[in-house]
Enzyme design. Structure first.
Site, PDB file in Angstrom:
ATOM      1  N   ARG A 133       0.816  -1.214   0.000  1.00  0.00           N
ATOM      2  CA  ARG A 133       0.000   0.000   0.000  1.00  0.00           C
ATOM      3  C   ARG A 133       0.850   1.264   0.000  1.00  0.00           C
ATOM      4  O   ARG A 133       0.329   2.367   0.093  1.00  0.00           O
ATOM      5  CB  ARG A 133      -0.988   0.012   1.155  1.00  0.00           C
ATOM      6  CG  ARG A 133      -0.493  -0.611   2.424  1.00  0.00           C
ATOM      7  CD  ARG A 133      -1.619  -0.655   3.415  1.00  0.00           C
ATOM      8  NE  ARG A 133      -1.258  -1.489   4.557  1.00  0.00           N
ATOM      9  CZ  ARG A 133      -2.074  -1.777   5.532  1.00  0.00           C
ATOM     10  NH1 ARG A 133      -3.297  -1.322   5.517  1.00  0.00           N
ATOM     11  NH2 ARG A 133      -1.681  -2.519   6.535  1.00  0.00           N
ATOM     12  N   ASP A 174      -4.650  -1.354  -1.270  1.00  0.00           N
ATOM     13  CA  ASP A 174      -4.933  -1.117   0.142  1.00  0.00           C
ATOM     14  C   ASP A 174      -5.624  -2.390   0.626  1.00  0.00           C
ATOM     15  O   ASP A 174      -6.739  -2.697   0.192  1.00  0.00           O
ATOM     16  CB  ASP A 174      -5.843   0.104   0.302  1.00  0.00           C
ATOM     17  CG  ASP A 174      -6.091   0.397   1.782  1.00  0.00           C
ATOM     18  OD1 ASP A 174      -6.014  -0.548   2.594  1.00  0.00           O
ATOM     19  OD2 ASP A 174      -6.361   1.569   2.120  1.00  0.00           O
ATOM     20  N   PHE A 175      -4.963  -3.137   1.503  1.00  0.00           N
ATOM     21  CA  PHE A 175      -5.434  -4.481   1.853  1.00  0.00           C
ATOM     22  C   PHE A 175      -6.850  -4.487   2.426  1.00  0.00           C
ATOM     23  O   PHE A 175      -7.549  -5.480   2.389  1.00  0.00           O
ATOM     24  CB  PHE A 175      -4.478  -5.154   2.841  1.00  0.00           C
ATOM     25  CG  PHE A 175      -3.053  -5.216   2.353  1.00  0.00           C
ATOM     26  CD1 PHE A 175      -2.782  -5.275   0.989  1.00  0.00           C
ATOM     27  CD2 PHE A 175      -1.989  -5.208   3.242  1.00  0.00           C
ATOM     28  CE1 PHE A 175      -1.478  -5.320   0.510  1.00  0.00           C
ATOM     29  CE2 PHE A 175      -0.680  -5.252   2.782  1.00  0.00           C
ATOM     30  CZ  PHE A 175      -0.423  -5.304   1.416  1.00  0.00           C
ATOM     31  N   HIS A 225       9.245 -21.253   9.629  1.00  0.00           N
ATOM     32  CA  HIS A 225      10.343 -21.427   8.669  1.00  0.00           C
ATOM     33  C   HIS A 225      11.358 -22.467   9.129  1.00  0.00           C
ATOM     34  O   HIS A 225      12.122 -22.984   8.332  1.00  0.00           O
ATOM     35  CB  HIS A 225      10.987 -20.079   8.303  1.00  0.00           C
ATOM     36  CG  HIS A 225      11.916 -19.530   9.337  1.00  0.00           C
ATOM     37  ND1 HIS A 225      11.494 -18.831  10.420  1.00  0.00           N
ATOM     38  CD2 HIS A 225      13.266 -19.584   9.441  1.00  0.00           C
ATOM     39  CE1 HIS A 225      12.539 -18.468  11.145  1.00  0.00           C
ATOM     40  NE2 HIS A 225      13.620 -18.912  10.587  1.00  0.00           N
ATOM     41  N   LYS A 260      14.016 -25.826   7.061  1.00  0.00           N
ATOM     42  CA  LYS A 260      15.487 -25.950   7.109  1.00  0.00           C
ATOM     43  C   LYS A 260      15.884 -27.370   6.699  1.00  0.00           C
ATOM     44  O   LYS A 260      15.248 -28.335   7.112  1.00  0.00           O
ATOM     45  CB  LYS A 260      16.006 -25.614   8.514  1.00  0.00           C
ATOM     46  CG  LYS A 260      15.844 -24.119   8.847  1.00  0.00           C
ATOM     47  CD  LYS A 260      16.542 -23.763  10.138  1.00  0.00           C
ATOM     48  CE  LYS A 260      16.195 -22.352  10.589  1.00  0.00           C
ATOM     49  NZ  LYS A 260      17.057 -21.312  10.038  1.00  0.00           N
ATOM     50  N   ASP A 310       7.873 -15.674  20.681  1.00  0.00           N
ATOM     51  CA  ASP A 310       8.573 -15.470  19.402  1.00  0.00           C
ATOM     52  C   ASP A 310       9.289 -16.740  18.932  1.00  0.00           C
ATOM     53  O   ASP A 310       9.394 -16.985  17.739  1.00  0.00           O
ATOM     54  CB  ASP A 310       9.595 -14.334  19.572  1.00  0.00           C
ATOM     55  CG  ASP A 310      10.222 -13.893  18.251  1.00  0.00           C
ATOM     56  OD1 ASP A 310       9.459 -13.690  17.286  1.00  0.00           O
ATOM     57  OD2 ASP A 310      11.455 -13.771  18.176  1.00  0.00           O
ATOM     58  N   HIS A 316       9.023 -22.421  16.862  1.00  0.00           N
ATOM     59  CA  HIS A 316      10.192 -23.160  16.380  1.00  0.00           C
ATOM     60  C   HIS A 316      10.640 -24.285  17.325  1.00  0.00           C
ATOM     61  O   HIS A 316      10.843 -25.414  16.899  1.00  0.00           O
ATOM     62  CB  HIS A 316      11.382 -22.217  16.155  1.00  0.00           C
ATOM     63  CG  HIS A 316      11.059 -21.030  15.287  1.00  0.00           C
ATOM     64  ND1 HIS A 316      10.227 -21.104  14.200  1.00  0.00           N
ATOM     65  CD2 HIS A 316      11.446 -19.730  15.350  1.00  0.00           C
ATOM     66  CE1 HIS A 316      10.140 -19.913  13.622  1.00  0.00           C
ATOM     67  NE2 HIS A 316      10.866 -19.068  14.311  1.00  0.00           N
ATOM     68  N   LYS A 366      25.652 -17.881  17.115  1.00  0.00           N
ATOM     69  CA  LYS A 366      24.401 -18.346  16.511  1.00  0.00           C
ATOM     70  C   LYS A 366      24.516 -19.854  16.409  1.00  0.00           C
ATOM     71  O   LYS A 366      25.424 -20.379  15.762  1.00  0.00           O
ATOM     72  CB  LYS A 366      24.211 -17.727  15.123  1.00  0.00           C
ATOM     73  CG  LYS A 366      22.886 -18.139  14.485  1.00  0.00           C
ATOM     74  CD  LYS A 366      22.533 -17.226  13.322  1.00  0.00           C
ATOM     75  CE  LYS A 366      21.240 -17.635  12.634  1.00  0.00           C
ATOM     76  NZ  LYS A 366      20.037 -17.306  13.355  1.00  0.00           N
TER      77      LYS A 366
END
Ligand code: BG6
Length: 488
Positions: free
Chosen positions: A48, A91-92, A174, A178, A231, A236, A341
């Site tokens: 948008r 515009d959603f 996600h 992997k 989160d 995950h 990581k």
């Protein structure tokens, strides 16, 4: 080589956002480069943001050049990719804009609508797609987070379900895309060797660590409302736990796999009362060092609220109430601003029932299966062997039987998780996506933890940036006579 049998129109809502620019367009480019996109597949960037199409398309190209490694940027592929890409201003929330969108989509037999937008607008987008007559031929892809608790996730899922049946809803986690996570399925169910040992008779405990070196940086506003449990753990880590703990499915179909995962979720022991203190640690990073550089604490990051008690670290002991796993703790740990990581799963096998070697070597005797998701994807089994040499007697050492994917398949590039997931949606395969009931059971389990924290009112424990979390996360596991594998 895999190929896409049917062409599709891939409509990306939220195309100028961070996720789309950093991850989704590069993943689509890589699929194009690998010749996995049908020649008639079209890509529509929907957003948008004001400004003309050329301006936005240029921005997408700039990001591609930034996020695709230079050696993989091929002029020919780029030209083909740009030829299939278009920008449409939508515009959603405005139904009228979808009439125009439907015209742009035209006769395409399959439409993939990817929502890289806040979950609060998923319902409205679905309704507008349906009103524009697009629902019948559309698969919708929902990014996480879907809600922030069980009730709000139900609201979102129900709003989507009014227009799209479950077999056309693809919920992204996600981590399931992997490579090593998919290898875990192959390892467990294509080798009889492991399945016979995969239970409380042979396994003493399981560790799942998902550590990130980065802090919160530009995402403070979003993250502070979520925290590390919502989160990372709710999705995950819980998904990884399910893949380790589930029974072998009868077939490799989406529902057979998801049915087995749901059984694990239902068997997760709620953590309440006293166990909230002994089995769960919440932490928040304070200033420290990352790669030798001084870094601020969570409360000192840009746009932060210095009063926040949101956790950036969680460690917990989960127990699964069934015959296979009774008495086998699953230790989960995840945090921001850790020393490195690292995402890895360690399966610790029990010691041999009768021990005949030198007593001082007993500590290292148990076998371990180490599944490394990132970096350096690998699976290694640590076994005991004898030290070489006449002078060594029967001195034992723990060494790896190793399958290092980047060495073993040196010529093959390890694809990003999103490449695999986008390809699966285009092929209409839901195996690597999360069903509604999985999300809901996972929320149910996390909600009771959050409710317990609220009631207790305890502040998260501080830990220095660049460390492995609060001291109490070490106590959590040493109390059971164990330690986190490989911490230095
Ligand atoms: C996302 C979280 O789902 O996963 C982020 O919202 C996190 O906070 C990210 O940084 C980690 O993903 P990966 O693939 O880099 O381990």
């Amino acid at each position: 080589m895999l190929s896409i049998s049917e062409p599709c129109t891939f409509a990306l809502f939220g195309a100028m956002g961070d996720l789309a620019l950093r991850k989704l367009f590069p993943a689509l480019y890589q699929l194009d480069r690998a010749e996995l996109l049908h020649e008639h597949t079209r890509l529509l960037a929907l957003a948008r943001e004001p400004g003309d199409a050329a301006f936005h398309l240029n921005e997408i190209e700039e990001h591609l050049k930034e996020f695709v490694p230079a050696a993989q940027l091929d002029e020919g592929v780029l030209a083909r990719f740009k030829a299939r890409l278009d920008y449409v201003h939508v515009d959603f929330l405005k139904a009228d804009d979808y009439t125009h969108l439907a015209e742009r989509i035209g006769e395409a037999a399959t439409v993939i609508a990817y929502f890289a937008t806040p979950a609060a607008v998923y319902g409205a987008i679905c309704e507008n797609l349906a009103q524009a007559g697009l629902a019948e031929r559309t698969r919708v892809v929902l990014e996480k987070p879907i809600g922030h608790d069980l009730a709000s996730s139900r609201t979102v899922n129900d709003a989507v379900a009014r227009f799209f049946p479950e077999n056309r809803v693809y919920r992204i986690d996600h981590y399931l895309g992997k490579e090593t996570v998919q290898n875990l399925i192959a390892l467990r169910f294509a080798n009889s060797l492991f399945e016979t040992q995969w239970n409380q008779n042979y396994i003493s405990h399981v560790e799942i660590t998902v550590a990130e070196k980065v802090g919160i940086e530009g995402r403070w506003g979003y993250f502070d409302k979520a925290g590390q449990l919502r989160d990372m753990v709710q999705n995950h880590l819980v998904q990884l736990l399910c893949l380790i703990a589930m029974d072998p499915p009868a077939e490799l179909s989406a529902d057979a796999i998801r049915d087995e995962k749901v059984k694990v979720l239902k068997a997760l022991q709620p953590i309440t009362g006293e166990a909230l203190h002994s089995q769960v640690v919440r932490g928040q990073y304070i200033a420290g060092y990352s790669e030798g550089r001084a870094v601020p604490g969570y409360l000192e990051e840009e746009n932060s609220n210095p009063q926040s008690d949101t956790e950036t670290f969680v460690a917990l002991r989960a127990d699964i109430r069934n015959w296979r796993w009774a008495g086998v703790p699953f230790y989960l740990r995840t945090g921001k601003r850790m020393p490195q990581k690292l995402s890895q799963i360690v399966i610790h096998f029990k010691e041999p029932p009768h021990y005949i070697f030198a007593p001082e070597q007993r500590m290292q005797i148990s076998n371990k299966l180490i599944i490394r998701l990132q970096p350096d994807e690998s699976i290694s089994l640590r076994v005991m062997t004898k030290e070489q040499g006449l002078d060594k007697g029967m001195q034992l050492r723990s060494g790896p039987l190793q399958l290092n994917f980047s060495d073993a398949y040196r010529s093959a590039r390890i694809p990003d998780a999103y490449e695999r997931l986008l390809l699966e949606v285009m092929q209409g395969n839901q195996n690597l996506f999360v069903r509604k009931d999985e999300i809901e059971y996972a929320w149910k389990w996390c909600d009771q933890l959050i409710a317990g924290w609220k009631k207790a009112g305890d502040a998260p424990k501080p830990y220095a940036a660049g460390s492995w979390g609060p001291m109490s996360s070490i106590a959590l596991i040493t109390r059971d006579g164990r330690s986190w594998y490989g911490d230095i």
